[in-house]
Design an enzyme around this catalytic site. Structure first.
Site, short mmCIF file in Angstrom:
data_model
loop_
_atom_site.label_atom_id
_atom_site.label_comp_id
_atom_site.label_asym_id
_atom_site.label_seq_id
_atom_site.Cartn_x
_atom_site.Cartn_y
_atom_site.Cartn_z
N GLY A 14 0.77 -1.24 0.00
CA GLY A 14 0.00 0.00 0.00
C GLY A 14 0.80 1.29 0.00
N SER A 15 1.98 1.29 -0.64
CA SER A 15 2.73 2.55 -0.65
C SER A 15 2.05 3.59 -1.56
CB SER A 15 4.20 2.34 -1.05
OG SER A 15 4.31 2.04 -2.42
N ASN A 16 1.41 3.14 -2.62
CA ASN A 16 0.66 4.10 -3.45
C ASN A 16 -0.55 4.64 -2.69
OD1 ASN A 16 1.64 4.54 -6.37
ND2 ASN A 16 1.97 2.35 -6.03
N MET A 92 -4.10 -7.08 -7.13
CA MET A 92 -3.55 -8.12 -7.99
C MET A 92 -4.59 -9.00 -8.67
SD MET A 92 -0.60 -7.24 -7.88
CE MET A 92 1.06 -7.17 -7.25
N ASN A 109 -6.00 2.72 -12.48
CA ASN A 109 -4.96 1.79 -12.01
C ASN A 109 -3.60 2.41 -12.26
OD1 ASN A 109 -3.82 -0.72 -11.13
ND2 ASN A 109 -3.42 -1.24 -13.26
N HIS A 111 0.33 1.20 -13.20
CA HIS A 111 1.08 0.03 -13.64
C HIS A 111 2.57 0.41 -13.74
CE1 HIS A 111 1.91 -3.78 -15.53
NE2 HIS A 111 2.65 -3.12 -16.43
#
Ligand code: GRF
Length: 202
Positions: A14-16, A92, A109, A111
């Site tokens: 969860g760093s984003n 994921m 999203n 990527h």
């Protein structure tokens, strides 16, 4: 400007998610994360959300008779929280019909490669192994394919001669943390217009 209500789906560290929450906190992203859902109840992303006082749910797909029913439960939680934009942040799984129908053109999203090159689970490794000199990250809307939806923003990251998967991934991640909140802010300002595959920034 009213804050955009964000839901986040995450499967891992969860760093984003953290970068998005931090930018909301700082006020440079006029939004608030109102709910975080993970298909992995032990995901650290859930812990980050709880620490920030945000509703967090771990929903194991195996606990549902089918993926459809799992997604319907996710949609229900997102609707209850009044989510306006759904952000996948290290989620994921391929998104299915219940989510796509509930949030048409409202799922983003991030990527870790320059799409359409190197979609899938190992964007950084695949780019490195292929031997490209420039990789990066892509924020895009979600459609029914794997990393195939309309592209919103991209950032380039050079691949260095001594890069390993880890060092390249770390440099790309820095750009992810900058790029994702920027794309969400554009959405919050109503500045993204989707026409077919193209996303125009007004
Ligand atoms: C990121 O590299 C993202 O691009 C990819 O999965 C990773 C998630 O990292 N989709 P984190 O959980 O946000 O730290």
């Amino acid at each position: 400007m009213k804050k955009l209500r964000l839901g986040v789906l995450a499967s891992g560290r969860g760093s984003n998610l953290q970068a998005i929450m931090d930018r909301c906190q700082a006020g440079s992203l006029v939004a608030e994360v109102v709910v975080v859902i993970s298909d992995k109840p032990a995901a650290y992303a859930l812990e980050r959300a709880r620490r920030a006082g945000i509703a967090a749910y771990g929903l194991e797909m195996a606990a549902f008779p089918s993926k459809r029913e799992y997604e319907q439960a996710v949609v229900e939680l997102l609707r209850e929280a009044g989510v306006q934009l759904l952000c996948l942040a290290g989620y994921m799984r391929l998104v299915g019909e219940p989510l796509l129908q509930a949030f048409p053109n409202k799922i983003m999203n991030i990527h870790p490669a320059l799409l359409p090159s190197f979609p899938g689970l190992h964007g950084q490794r695949d780019a490195l192994q292929y031997g490209v000199k420039i990789s990066g990250c892509t924020v895009h809307f979600i459609d029914e394919g794997m990393d195939t939806g309309p592209i919103i923003l991209q950032a380039a990251v050079p691949v260095l001669g001594d890069d390993t998967e880890e060092t390249l991934a770390a440099r790309i991640l820095e750009q992810e943390h900058r790029l994702y909140p920027e794309a969400i802010q554009l959405y919050a300002e109503g500045r993204l217009e989707v026409e077919g595959r193209r996303v125009y920034i007004k």
